[in-house]
Design a protein around this motif. Structure first.
Motif: not given
Length: 384
Positions: A57-70, A149-156, A158-161
């Motif tokens: 889902i698209a929000p994972m891209g924005a989360s990736a910016v935070l987790l890996f860039a800042v 809430v569980l799939a895809p949000v929670a699983i994705q 947790a995987a990205l984290l």
């Protein structure tokens, strides 16, 4: 509005320079590449297909910016991404089910998600997009209901984290940034110094959320203060402040003996030297404590048996516990150069070596602070 005022206003849109090495920028991009690839790969392994549960889902891209860039941002911490995404997904699904107009449902979902994230201390900007996705994601997302809430949000999430935690550990970066971190020694206190209470009061007066952890901000400010203070004494050398009587051990010293030396001399680290007195490592109380924490019942029984035989041949040695990558300085190094070393040196103890690379002394943060204070006091007396 005059032309000059307009130019000043437009000048405010210019971005501030990014004080980050290119290697770190590339590292952030590589982390996002691996994190998104892993998250999408896990999504493909889920039952069903992309028509029922999106691989990404698209929000994972924005989360990736935070987790890996800042990764130092409070908005990028584990509870922020997990809590923020789950809360926002739940709010978004609820609004989609209860409100038929998509615009009204989307607006209310984002607003309620922000309030909920503030209340639960898990503010994560991409989570606002999660709430929108729950409302505007289309028939496939709506068909999932609260399963979204569980799939895809929670699983994705947790995987990205998980990918971020592993990636930062492998590349030598501290993540996550816990709320409580060890604080460096305070800078010399004078009229220009500040306390933690001063910092809290200044932050409380602001009417906006700063994207920096207060502990990180305090550490940075104190490091800057100490750097500015040390800059005044460029002629002051390590030989002037180092402790010349240094308790040291060899690689063959037993862990029990090293612990006893730490306790007897009330120090937190011991330099490890070879037969020529050259520094080959450093061992700290934390390193030696792993022996105690990792000891099993079998290990304790073996230790007792060795003690009854009077033998320590199998006892853990310093060589197996010490850190071999040790930053050293010479006795002629200016103390101003010590500040960045202490800021990025894990043990906060720096061995001093002579012209032949032999151990000559040890400098701690307390030595640096005391030396700067004494020099400052002497300079003030000379001016008087």
């Amino acid at each position: 509005m005059s032309r000059l005022a307009l130019l000043r206003w437009l000048h405010g849109f210019l971005p501030a320079p990014v004080a980050l090495r290119w290697s770190e920028r590339l590292r952030g991009g590589l982390g996002a590449l691996l994190g998104i690839a892993l998250t999408g790969g896990i999504g493909r392994l889920l039952p069903g297909n992309a028509a029922t549960i999106p691989y990404l889902i698209a929000p994972m891209g924005a989360s990736a910016v935070l987790l890996f860039a800042v990764p130092a941002s409070p908005l990028a911490q584990p509870w922020s991404i997990i809590g923020g995404n789950l809360v926002s997904a739940t709010v978004g699904v609820s609004c989609a089910l209860l409100i038929h107009d998509p615009v009204e449902a989307a607006a209310l979902a984002v607003a309620l998600a922000i309030c909920a994230m503030f209340a639960l201390r898990c503010v994560h900007p991409p989570s606002g997009a999660v709430a929108l996705t729950a409302v505007l994601g289309g028939p496939s997302v709506h068909a999932l209901g609260y399963g979204f809430v569980l799939a895809p949000v929670a699983i994705q999430s947790a995987a990205l984290l998980g990918a971020a935690i592993v990636f930062h550990a492998l590349t030598g970066h501290r993540y996550p940034h816990g709320h409580a971190i060890p604080k460096p020694a305070a800078a010399p206190q004078d009229a220009a110094s500040f306390t933690r209470a001063d910092l809290k009061a200044a932050l409380a007066r602001r009417s906006e959320l700063l994207d920096v952890d207060p502990d990180d901000l305090e550490t940075l400010l104190r490091e800057t203060q100490l750097q500015a203070y040390a800059r005044r004494f460029t002629e002051f050398r390590c030989a002037d402040i180092m402790s010349r009587t240094v308790v040291s051990v060899t690689p063959q010293t037993s862990a029990q003996e090293a612990l006893a030396l730490l306790g007897r001399h009330r120090v937190k680290a011991l330099p490890v030297i070879d037969a020529a007195r050259r520094v080959c490592g450093i061992v700290t109380r934390a390193d030696l404590a792993t022996v105690r924490r990792g000891a099993s019942f079998q290990g304790l029984r073996s230790a007792l048996a060795r003690a009854m035989r009077g033998s320590t041949a199998d006892a853990p040695r310093v060589a197996a516990l010490m850190t071999t990558e040790v930053r050293t300085v010479t006795s002629n190094t200016a103390i101003a150069e010590l500040v960045p070393m202490f800021a990025h040196f894990g043990h906060h103890h720096i061995p001093v070596v002579d012209a032949h690379d032999r151990l000559a002394g040890m400098i701690t943060e307390a030595d640096l602070i005391a030396g700067l204070y004494q020099q400052s006091f002497a300079a003030e007396r000379k001016q008087a």
